[in-house]
Design an enzyme around this catalytic site. Sequence first.
Site, short mmCIF file in Angstrom:
data_model
loop_
_atom_site.label_atom_id
_atom_site.label_comp_id
_atom_site.label_asym_id
_atom_site.label_seq_id
_atom_site.Cartn_x
_atom_site.Cartn_y
_atom_site.Cartn_z
CB CYS A 77 -7.40 24.84 5.92
SG CYS A 77 -6.70 23.96 4.49
CG HIS A 116 -10.84 24.25 3.05
ND1 HIS A 116 -10.00 24.94 3.90
CD2 HIS A 116 -12.07 24.29 3.63
CE1 HIS A 116 -10.69 25.38 4.93
NE2 HIS A 116 -11.94 24.99 4.80
CG ASP A 131 -13.44 25.55 7.86
OD1 ASP A 131 -12.27 25.57 8.27
OD2 ASP A 131 -13.78 25.97 6.73
#
Length: 278
Positions: A77, A116, A131
């Site tokens: 991420c 994250h 995302d």
Amino acid sequence: MTIPIRDTAAVDVAAYLRRIGVDGEVAPDLPTLFRIVERHTRTIPFENLDPLLGRGVCLEPAVLWDKLVRRGRGGYCFEHSGLLHAVLDELGFAVTALLARVRWGRPDGVSAPRTHQVLLVEFAPTSYLVDVGFGGPTPTAPLALVPDRPQATGHEPCRLRRDGEVVTVEVRRGAGWRPAYDVELQPQSRADLEVANHYTATHPASRFTTALLGARAPAGRRIALADLRLAVHHADGRSEQRQLTNVDALRAALEEDLAVTLPADLDLAALFDRLAPT
């Protein structure tokens, strides 16, 4: 409030757009953002080879561009969001880095650290969560910061729940909704991201240092790798799973299914032996 990241000019935006297959005119507008997110999640794989092999993860934009664009690798991420943040900055979008607490795969009520990264892209009157690096259930479209409304993506619908300055991203699975993570709507500095990334990439309790993980979201299906098990989940609900029983099968899964260009110095046989059950 946006917090800029450093050295975004080191990122070759044209090469990034070629890598993900976006051609034609691009502008800091919503249609461009949707095109970029859809193509990014389709082409640049999620993978954690570097943390698993103890090589660490650098968040400098030039390093991210070299790894994910020039060398054809993937990342997790912080790498996906870091690269996209730099690209969107260069294109003129107003972008803020945020941190989230993962709930996917965790029992209800179990608190998780903020490990994250997602992005907030600001438009008037509605901003969007972006995302491109959550792995298996990564949202494949920007999500409008509007609560309690199912939102279509190229894959499963998503919706947002809001409690003050915390937004929960939920993913539709079957007849119900599963929480993916809780995003805190507080802008994060480069130092905040570095600390979270260091923990995620190096701590012995981090899953990224102990298991091989991979994912990609081509049109109509999701591909997921967990150690030596490869799964393909189709939009019509069908799923196929297979166990990778030798080094050649692992190589094919990484190179063909996930589209990872493997580093030349990777000892794949040693990695297979490490992952194989004893």
